[in-house]
Scaffold this motif. Sequence first.
Motif, short mmCIF file in Angstrom:
data_model
loop_
_atom_site.label_atom_id
_atom_site.label_comp_id
_atom_site.label_asym_id
_atom_site.label_seq_id
_atom_site.Cartn_x
_atom_site.Cartn_y
_atom_site.Cartn_z
N UNK A 40 0.80 -1.22 0.00
CA UNK A 40 0.00 0.00 0.00
C UNK A 40 0.83 1.27 0.00
N UNK A 41 0.25 2.32 -0.55
CA UNK A 41 0.89 3.63 -0.58
C UNK A 41 1.07 4.18 0.82
N UNK A 42 2.28 4.65 1.13
CA UNK A 42 2.56 5.26 2.43
C UNK A 42 2.96 4.30 3.51
N UNK A 43 2.99 2.99 3.19
CA UNK A 43 3.45 2.01 4.17
C UNK A 43 4.97 1.96 4.22
N UNK A 44 5.50 1.15 5.13
CA UNK A 44 6.94 1.11 5.30
C UNK A 44 7.66 0.62 4.05
N UNK A 45 7.07 -0.35 3.34
CA UNK A 45 7.71 -0.87 2.13
C UNK A 45 7.80 0.20 1.04
N UNK A 46 6.72 0.94 0.87
CA UNK A 46 6.70 2.01 -0.13
C UNK A 46 7.70 3.11 0.23
N UNK A 47 7.69 3.52 1.49
CA UNK A 47 8.58 4.60 1.91
C UNK A 47 10.04 4.17 1.80
N UNK B 91 12.03 3.96 -10.04
CA UNK B 91 11.33 2.68 -10.15
C UNK B 91 9.83 2.97 -10.16
N UNK B 92 9.03 2.00 -10.59
CA UNK B 92 7.59 2.17 -10.71
C UNK B 92 6.88 1.40 -9.60
N UNK B 93 6.09 2.12 -8.81
CA UNK B 93 5.38 1.53 -7.68
C UNK B 93 4.07 0.89 -8.12
N UNK B 94 3.83 -0.34 -7.63
CA UNK B 94 2.57 -1.04 -7.89
C UNK B 94 1.99 -1.46 -6.54
N UNK B 95 1.01 -0.72 -6.01
CA UNK B 95 0.45 -1.07 -4.70
C UNK B 95 -0.55 -2.21 -4.79
N UNK B 96 -0.59 -3.04 -3.73
CA UNK B 96 -1.52 -4.15 -3.63
C UNK B 96 -2.23 -4.08 -2.27
N UNK B 97 -3.34 -4.84 -2.12
CA UNK B 97 -4.06 -4.80 -0.84
C UNK B 97 -3.27 -5.36 0.34
N UNK B 98 -2.37 -6.31 0.09
CA UNK B 98 -1.64 -6.92 1.20
C UNK B 98 -0.43 -7.68 0.72
#
Length: 312
Positions: A150-157, A170-177
Motif C-alpha cells: 500500500x501507498x505510504x506504508x513502510x515498504x513504499x517509503x 522505479x515504478x510503484x505497484x500497490x496491492x491490498x496486502x
Amino acid sequence: MAASLATLTASAAFGEYPERPIEMIVAYSAGGGTDTAARTLAPFIEKYLGNDASVVVVNKPGAGGEIGFTDLARADPDGYTIVFINTPNILTIPISRDTRYTMEDIQAVSNVVYDPGAFNVRPGSEFTSLDELVAYAKENPGAVTYGTSGTGGDDHLAALQFSRIAGIEMTHVPFPGAADVRAAVLGGHITMAAMNISEAIDLVNQGELVSLGQMDEERWDGAPDVPTFAEQGYEVVMGSDRGIGAPAGIPEEALNALQDAIAKTIEDPEFLEAAENQKLPLAYRDAAGFQDYLGSLGENLQQIWDENPWVQ
C-alpha cells in the motif's frame, strides 16, 4: 496533612493496578499479522502484571489505522486503554493528512517487534544484488516495477528512500496486502517485491525468492544469510515496528508496570518459542528508548514527505 493523606491513599489504591480489564486496541482487522502478534503478547502481559490482570484485545480497523489510534488518543490516560502501535502508519497518517490525533497524544510504552523491509526477486532476475539493481534501473528508468502492500506504508517509503539515495527511478505497484505482493512477484507480474523480511523468508529458504537485502542495522537471526542494505553501501533502515502505546499522561505507576511486564515477556521461553514460530523479529525498547525512536523516525519520515510526498 489532609493532602498528604489523600496522596498516600491514592497511591495505595493505584498500587493494586490493574483493578479492572485493560483494553488493548488493535487498529487493524482480526486475523492479520498485527492482530496475531497482539493476541500472542496479551496473555504474557497478563501473566507478568499479576493481580489477576485481564488484557482484552479489541479490533478497531479503518482509515489505515487512524480510527484505532484516535480512539487511544481520546481515551482516559488511566492505564486501562493501550494500543498496539504500528510504524510507520501511526507516524505517516498525521504527516500526510489532517487527523484527530498527533503523536503528542501518545506515550510509548515498549516496542516488541521490528520487522525490517526487504527487496525480493525471483531466481533468474536481471539482478541479484542491490548494486546490480541500481545499475539496471539507471540504464532502464522506470522499468523496475516493485509491489508493496500500500501507498505510504513502510515498504513504499523504503523504496522511495532507496530510490532517492541511489538516484534511480522505479515504478510503484500497490496491492491490498503482502499475500498479493508475493503472488505477483512469483507470477512474474512485477519485477520485485518490497516486503518485510519475515513475510519473505520462508520463500527465500525454499529457493522461490532471492532477497537482495534487509533494512536493519544488523542481520536478523532468522535471515542470517541476507545482508543489510548498509553492508552494501545504502543507508536505508526501514521496517515495521510493533509495540505498545498508551494515552499521554498515563500514571507513572501504570507505565512502569506495563513496561516491566513486557520486558519480562521478552525473556519468557514460552513467548520466545511462539515468536519464533510466527517469524517475529523481536526488538525490545523500553518506554524512553521507544519514545526517542518514534521521534527520530517521525523526523525522517517528514523529510521523505517534504522531498517526495507519497500521496499526491
